[in-house]
Enzyme design. Structure first.
Site, short mmCIF file in Angstrom:
data_model
loop_
_atom_site.label_atom_id
_atom_site.label_comp_id
_atom_site.label_asym_id
_atom_site.label_seq_id
_atom_site.Cartn_x
_atom_site.Cartn_y
_atom_site.Cartn_z
N GLY B 149 0.00 5.46 7.64
CA GLY B 149 -1.45 5.28 7.62
C GLY B 149 -1.88 4.56 6.37
O GLY B 149 -1.13 4.45 5.40
N CYS B 150 -3.11 4.08 6.38
CA CYS B 150 -3.63 3.30 5.25
C CYS B 150 -3.90 4.20 4.05
O CYS B 150 -3.43 3.94 2.94
CB CYS B 150 -4.89 2.56 5.67
SG CYS B 150 -6.11 3.60 6.51
N TYR B 151 -4.64 5.29 4.28
CA TYR B 151 -4.92 6.20 3.18
C TYR B 151 -3.62 6.75 2.58
O TYR B 151 -3.51 6.95 1.38
CB TYR B 151 -5.76 7.38 3.67
CG TYR B 151 -7.23 7.13 3.88
CD1 TYR B 151 -8.04 6.71 2.82
CD2 TYR B 151 -7.82 7.34 5.11
CE1 TYR B 151 -9.41 6.52 3.01
CE2 TYR B 151 -9.20 7.15 5.30
CZ TYR B 151 -9.97 6.74 4.24
OH TYR B 151 -11.33 6.56 4.42
N THR B 152 -2.68 7.02 3.47
CA THR B 152 -1.45 7.68 3.02
C THR B 152 -0.62 6.75 2.14
O THR B 152 -0.14 7.16 1.09
CB THR B 152 -0.63 8.12 4.24
OG1 THR B 152 -0.38 6.99 5.06
CG2 THR B 152 -1.39 9.15 5.04
#
Lengths: 346, 346, 346, 346
Positions: B149-152
């Site tokens: 994921g992007c946030y991750t």
């Protein structure tokens, strides 16, 4: 009518103050002073005032302003403010200062965070910190009010109930704050140019921003013990608005509802503080252009932590609007007079 | 040339992947599949591709795509992804999936955070978590990669060195993340309309965002103990970019320089991870449109806390770019091939 | 490899040129000169280049640059350009100048619109106007190219076919152009600050903008008669992009399709000019970050008028990208080398 | 107090009307009707109204609204408006309709541009076109007012003096208009999503936009001859504001000053029309959030052409604000009551 003067009427905080006061039913303008634009009509510098405010900007003459006014608002650059306030303080006029100089109880704290000697320490005694919801009674009696910072207003109000009701551990408070670009004032720095800001975001002044000390002072007063905390400001490509996301560890088991009730009770009767219901979080567009503070929260039961999100318009409740709220209190007017409008939303 | 297919080529992650691959020296397109626009030319739906990519969008036919390709990228809505992957998994083709389904070691964790049974638990064994800087060797051997994921991506890389070197207490990690609107995908929801987003910001999904579990999984692996943490996503009115501000308590006395050295050492040789020097903090404009991760930090010695700020382009390093980086690793190509450009800045 | 120097590498046009050239397969950098930042690494001033371009910015030394380079790009402020070009012109190096100084056939026209004497009139003879689609053959032989203005590139290409095919009356041409803020360069003027530009738009320099004379020169050349026209620039709160809406009266009855065919025929084989089909109009997001020019049109049969809309990225096709296109032509390289990417769209 | 109902209170025009009326000293709310949100509190749908407007949204019941109100504002989707107005028209209540249906003198013109039969042609007789500065006297007597379009208000006021004083040739008028995204209403279309609009601009509906006919009707009335003209709308990534750039050929020699005087004279005593002095041009930020119309102009003596630039807030003077101005006129109140505030500027 209250005769009001604004010293520093063409900065963003000053001109927003003029915009709000121009529709205040109990106020008429005396001096609108601007070092940069003295001699020009306000509407030449800010054409949005054409047909609304027909005054000419005058030179910065604190003594004359004091003599001609019931209240003087000083929205001057840091340095200028220092020189001006002492000149005003001798006079009978009431003063609301937008700088950091009169927000502190302790000269030492001021000098530590501002890295310079205080110019008028003797005035710290009589000056009152103008966070209306916390210091209403002192403000009512004050002749000199230090108008709070934008980040601080947003952050203190988000944490005050938790500290006061001893619901959280005070040793691990973290405030992650995001501000619009008006917070930097009317700037000609490339850093705040459209092309450098649009589509961008960044953190700045981590662990060193002056507003940290203001927040710590107020929360410590409430806690009756010294509180230190992390405060991180961010620059976001919007014009108006601050959103503070505050983290603290709970000292017991609580539901969202229980803590929301604590907030609603703590701010009972406060027109400008709006507590969001369970599952609702504040957004800048709901406060932009208004003097409201929206606060929402969420308990993370898995981690025993509470996250409180608060939101204001940095140049209204965070500056000009709260100054008017302070004025209303100082003159015994209805506290929301002239600032009871809904946010723009659009 | 590697024959690549993109299933879900007209979502924002998919079309960004097509944009990057269209200039990748070692890739040619096979299937560009789109449920919504099958039969139309890509350049009809996204006119920016006119004269650059002349392909027609085709129906979603996983088996045909698998047979015609060396690698298939699946950038489909959550539901669709579930059906498609099993069909691809039997084939010889390599797969990089953009959904959350194959990012987890533990079926239980997935089902807890996604609130539904996993559709292909047997594939969790063979799937590899595609965070290149942490799992390069497994990725090189993998046939099925769960693209992070992007946030991750942004958050894990900001904290990994601190956890690995045991510099922080792991019981009080807080991640405050801010994302651009492309993170919501190509949306027709009023919530993501220009007039609702411009000039606005808000927090959302506090304590419940799925990416929390992905970050916890990876940091726990590094720590060899279970780590839980606070993760708060925010929506910011920019198109591209994520900025994560991460807070942790230090377990000793450190200077900025010492911790910066830890980061530089931990990421030695990593082309895409750029560690800021002392006093410098990352900004979105320096990574937007690129596959770089910028990381800066500041030690708050007063509080014994470190604040790490990391920054990526959510649809490049946070999605399409990292997928290409994964592909490069899986096919033994130079890891930065086709994604070694500087950020747009403007 | 072609050795290229950029004089004025840290303005927006200059740094965009560096960004494009950094991925150009046939170019290596010689001098990257910056008066403001000489001695600093480019990646200190523009951190987006870290790990991509490792050069240090050097002093502005035209002679040294000329000696060390096959081509020198001058992207200097108006004044600086004047001094530098003559020094370069004696040398064997090829020159592409971003200023207005070498875009004119007539010294008189230049001096009338620029309000000052031309500094090197003798060079006007040998300099070539670098609008690639119109002057390709001269450019191929030129040693000094005057790189066209952003507004002019966008507007001339929108009207050239109509003028050349004598489809319109040339006495009533009106160009209403809208530009992003990068057109003002990297500015520290309050006028271009985020808070003054965001949410705002305005027209400026009506009837007096210098680009008017550039457009008139080129269209007059095509028409073989003097053409004068109205040109109105507007400032729009986006970073990249120009959209020109052009109005002209038709001298006969035409359908959309007929005029679209005229455009497609006129620009046959031109990679960077994309003519929209009937009913489709160009948008900035389809060209931003690319060297493409998108042109769409609509015949207003009721009024016997045609409206042509053209769109470019002002700092790519309107500056740095076209400069690279000119370089490719001057060195006999494929014209689209290094600039054949699709627009960002997002 | 005037009892006012708003049918369609949750669209952007409707909710802006509620925002303005919520501070109008002579108005109290009766029905705030919303098909989508009936039964919810207004402040649930638009939290900016919390503590300001405490009403619940009700079902759309035109007859009940008429019976309970002195005035009904209809800000409904095109279709809905058609059904509702006839039901209201029988009643004694005054009506201000935001749709296009009652802006026309000629049923034929309406049907030609709207491509459908008019639903209540008999009402065209009694309805008045609510452009206050042009039709004040009829509005004062009207019971049904067709509130003008946003583009039309901005454009007609920019050209009326030139047409009335016969200063221009009327056969070559061109209006190039740029609008913010609120003009599209509260939309869930992908076309108006943040990611599709931010950083983008485009023209649309060239030669076919319905507002063309409204502008032609009004200018023809003034000219006492039929005027046709080119009108091109553009979508710009701002929320509020329209800027119209109008071109016309002068029928004689005039200076800027002479034409500015014509405008100042034509609009003498008009509070909401502000004519810029020589060399000054209007900007959206000076009108955003206000009911003002700013008009500036420039004579291009070289070409014998005048360029007039006008600017309004499309949802205030272009919709809700002008509706309140019409209401004030219809009820004999001071025309600027409740709408005399300065623009936001920030």
């Amino acid at each position: 009518m209250i005769k009001a003067s604004v010293l520093g009427a063409t900065g963003y905080a000053g001109v927003e103050l003029v915009r709000i006061l121009s529709k205040h039913p109990a106020v008429s303008f005396s001096h609108l002073a601007s070092r940069s634009y003295a001699g020009k009509a306000l509407s030449e510098v800010y054409p949005n005032f054409k047909n609304v405010v027909s005054l000419e900007l005058c030179e910065l003459d604190p003594v004359a302003a004091a003599n001609d006014s019931d209240i003087v608002f000083t929205a001057l650059p840091h340095g200028a403010s220092k020189e001006v306030i002492p000149l005003l303080a001798d006079k009978k006029v009431k003063i609301i200062d937008f700088s950091g100089d009169f927000r502190y109880k302790s000269r030492e704290v001021y000098e530590k965070w501002y890295g310079e000697p205080h110019s008028a320490p003797e005035l710290l005694e009589k000056s009152v910190y103008g966070l209306c919801e916390l210091h209403r009674d002192e403000i009512a009696k004050a002749s000199l009010v230090g108008n709070p910072g934008c980040y601080t207003t947003c952050s203190i109000l988000a944490l005050a109930p938790l500290v006061d009701k001893e619901i959280i551990h005070t040793d691990n408070i973290i405030i992650d704050a995001k501000s619009g670009v008006t917070g930097a004032g009317r700037s000609s720095s490339t850093d705040y140019s459209f092309c450098e800001c649009d589509g961008n975001m960044k953190a700045y002044k981590i662990a060193t921003h002056r507003h940290t000390s203001e927040i710590e002072q107020e929360l410590s007063l409430i806690a009756k013990e010294e509180i230190t905390l992390s405060f991180t400001p961010h620059l976001i490509p919007i014009k108006r608005g601050i959103l503070s996301t505050c983290y603290a560890n709970l000292n017991g088991e609580y539901t969202d509802g229980e803590i929301i009730d604590v907030f609603k009770d703590y701010y009972k009767g406060e027109y400008f503080v709006r507590i969001c219901d369970k599952g609702v979080l504040p957004e800048v567009k709901n406060v932009a252009g208004s003097n409201f503070v929206d606060i929402g929260l969420c308990v993370d039961r898995r981690l025993g932590r509470v996250v409180v999100v608060s939101c204001i318009d940095n140049i209204v409740k965070g500056a000009a609007g709260q100054a008017v709220q302070n004025m209303n209190i100082m003159f015994g007017l209805p506290e929301s007079m002239g600032i009871d409008n809904a946010a723009f939303y659009l």
